[in-house]
Design an enzyme around this catalytic site. Sequence first.
Site, short mmCIF file in Angstrom:
data_model
loop_
_atom_site.label_atom_id
_atom_site.label_comp_id
_atom_site.label_asym_id
_atom_site.label_seq_id
_atom_site.Cartn_x
_atom_site.Cartn_y
_atom_site.Cartn_z
N GLY A 48 -50.04 -13.34 8.91
CA GLY A 48 -49.75 -14.65 8.31
C GLY A 48 -50.92 -15.61 8.23
O GLY A 48 -50.96 -16.47 7.36
N ASP A 107 -43.29 -21.43 15.78
CA ASP A 107 -41.84 -21.65 15.69
C ASP A 107 -41.31 -21.85 17.10
O ASP A 107 -41.27 -22.96 17.60
CB ASP A 107 -41.22 -20.45 14.98
CG ASP A 107 -39.72 -20.61 14.78
OD1 ASP A 107 -39.17 -21.67 15.12
OD2 ASP A 107 -39.09 -19.67 14.27
N LYS A 135 -43.02 -26.09 14.13
CA LYS A 135 -41.62 -26.52 14.09
C LYS A 135 -41.27 -27.20 15.40
O LYS A 135 -41.85 -26.90 16.43
CB LYS A 135 -40.71 -25.30 13.86
CG LYS A 135 -40.86 -24.67 12.49
CD LYS A 135 -39.82 -23.60 12.29
CE LYS A 135 -40.03 -22.84 11.00
NZ LYS A 135 -39.09 -21.72 10.87
N PHE A 156 -36.68 -22.23 7.42
CA PHE A 156 -37.54 -21.08 7.16
C PHE A 156 -38.39 -21.35 5.92
O PHE A 156 -37.87 -21.57 4.83
CB PHE A 156 -36.72 -19.80 7.00
CG PHE A 156 -37.56 -18.58 7.20
CD1 PHE A 156 -37.85 -18.13 8.49
CD2 PHE A 156 -38.10 -17.89 6.12
CE1 PHE A 156 -38.66 -17.01 8.70
CE2 PHE A 156 -38.89 -16.77 6.32
CZ PHE A 156 -39.16 -16.33 7.60
N VAL A 157 -39.69 -21.31 6.11
CA VAL A 157 -40.61 -21.61 5.01
C VAL A 157 -41.45 -20.39 4.64
O VAL A 157 -41.68 -19.52 5.47
CB VAL A 157 -41.54 -22.81 5.36
CG1 VAL A 157 -40.72 -24.09 5.52
CG2 VAL A 157 -42.33 -22.54 6.63
N ASP A 163 -44.37 -15.20 5.19
CA ASP A 163 -43.58 -14.25 4.40
C ASP A 163 -42.11 -14.27 4.77
O ASP A 163 -41.70 -14.72 5.83
CB ASP A 163 -44.08 -12.82 4.63
CG ASP A 163 -43.68 -12.30 6.00
OD1 ASP A 163 -44.03 -12.96 7.01
OD2 ASP A 163 -42.99 -11.26 6.08
N ARG A 169 -46.16 -14.18 0.57
CA ARG A 169 -47.42 -14.50 1.25
C ARG A 169 -48.46 -15.02 0.26
O ARG A 169 -49.29 -15.84 0.61
CB ARG A 169 -47.99 -13.26 1.94
CG ARG A 169 -47.25 -12.82 3.20
CD ARG A 169 -48.14 -11.89 4.01
NE ARG A 169 -47.40 -11.06 4.95
CZ ARG A 169 -47.06 -11.43 6.18
NH1 ARG A 169 -47.37 -12.63 6.61
NH2 ARG A 169 -46.41 -10.61 6.98
P1 IMP Z 1 -42.91 -17.91 17.30
O1 IMP Z 1 -43.29 -16.87 18.32
O2 IMP Z 1 -41.44 -18.15 17.29
O3 IMP Z 1 -43.70 -19.18 17.44
O4 IMP Z 1 -43.16 -17.28 15.89
C1 IMP Z 1 -44.40 -17.23 15.33
C2 IMP Z 1 -44.40 -16.32 14.12
O5 IMP Z 1 -43.10 -16.19 13.52
C3 IMP Z 1 -45.27 -16.87 13.03
O6 IMP Z 1 -46.61 -16.51 13.22
C4 IMP Z 1 -44.65 -16.29 11.79
O7 IMP Z 1 -45.17 -15.00 11.56
C5 IMP Z 1 -43.18 -16.19 12.13
N1 IMP Z 1 -42.43 -17.36 11.60
C6 IMP Z 1 -41.89 -18.36 12.30
N2 IMP Z 1 -41.28 -19.25 11.51
C7 IMP Z 1 -41.47 -18.81 10.25
C8 IMP Z 1 -41.09 -19.33 8.95
O8 IMP Z 1 -40.46 -20.40 8.79
N3 IMP Z 1 -41.45 -18.57 7.88
C9 IMP Z 1 -42.15 -17.41 8.00
N4 IMP Z 1 -42.55 -16.91 9.18
C10 IMP Z 1 -42.19 -17.61 10.30
MG MG Z 2 -47.97 -15.22 12.38
#
Ligand code: IMP
Ligand code: MG
Length: 183
Positions: A48, A107, A135, A156-157, A163, A169
Site C-alpha cells: 500500500g 487503522d 483512522k 473503508f477508503v 486497495d 491502488r
Molecule cells: P491496521 O493494522 O489495522 O492499522 O491496518 C493497517 C493496514 O490495513 C493498512 O496498511 C492497509 O493495508 C489496511 N487498511 C486499513 N484500513 C484500510 C482502508 O480503509 N482501505 C484500504 N486498506 C486499509
Molecule cells: Mg499497508
Amino acid sequence: MDSSHVENDLVNVLFTEEQIQARLKELARDIERDYEGEDLLIVGVLRGAVMVMADIARSLSRHVEMDWMAVSSYGSGTKSSGVVRILKDLDTDISGRHVVVVDEIIDTGLTLSWLTSNLSSRNPASVEICTLLRKPEALQMPVDVKYVGWDIPNEFVVGYGLDYKERYRNLRDIGTLAPHVYS
Ligand code: IMP
Ligand code: MG
C-alpha cells in the site's frame, strides 16, 4: 486512473491528487527539518505504501535510502485478521540508523505497533512512523505516529495505494468505497 473512471464505486472523493501531493510536500519539509545532518532510511510497507514512498522520497530535497518490508495483516476483505507476519524483511541492517517507517494508512494500529517494536529490537538509532492517513481507531493502540497526513473517519477508503481486493491502488485520488462494492 482518476475518480471519474470509478465514479459509481465511490461514495465521495476524500482527497484529490493535488491535495495529496501538497500534504506530502509538507510532511517532507517536517522530515527534512527533523533529520537535518543525519543519515536517513525510509522503510515502505508493501504494497500500500508504494505511492506514498515514491512521492515523499521525491519531495525530499536531500539524500535518503529506501527499503521495503511486506507484512500480512489483512486478508482480502475489509477487516483486520489480527495476525501479523513478515512476508518480506528488510535488506538493510538498521542498527545505529535513523529509520522512518512509511505507511499509507493506520487503522487499528496493529500492524505498525507490531512492526515498530520488531524494528526497535534491531537497535536502530531511532524509529518513527509517517502515515498519510489515520483512522480514529488507531488511537486505541499504542502507536506513536510522528508524521500524519490526515485523520479520517472510520470508513473503508481506496486509491493512492489503498486497495480493496487488490483493486483501486492505481487510483490517483483517495475516495470512500461504496458499500455495494463489498457487500
Ligand atoms: P491496521 O493494522 O489495522 O492499522 O491496518 C493497517 C493496514 O490495513 C493498512 O496498511 C492497509 O493495508 C489496511 N487498511 C486499513 N484500513 C484500510 C482502508 O480503509 N482501505 C484500504 N486498506 C486499509
Ligand atoms: Mg499497508
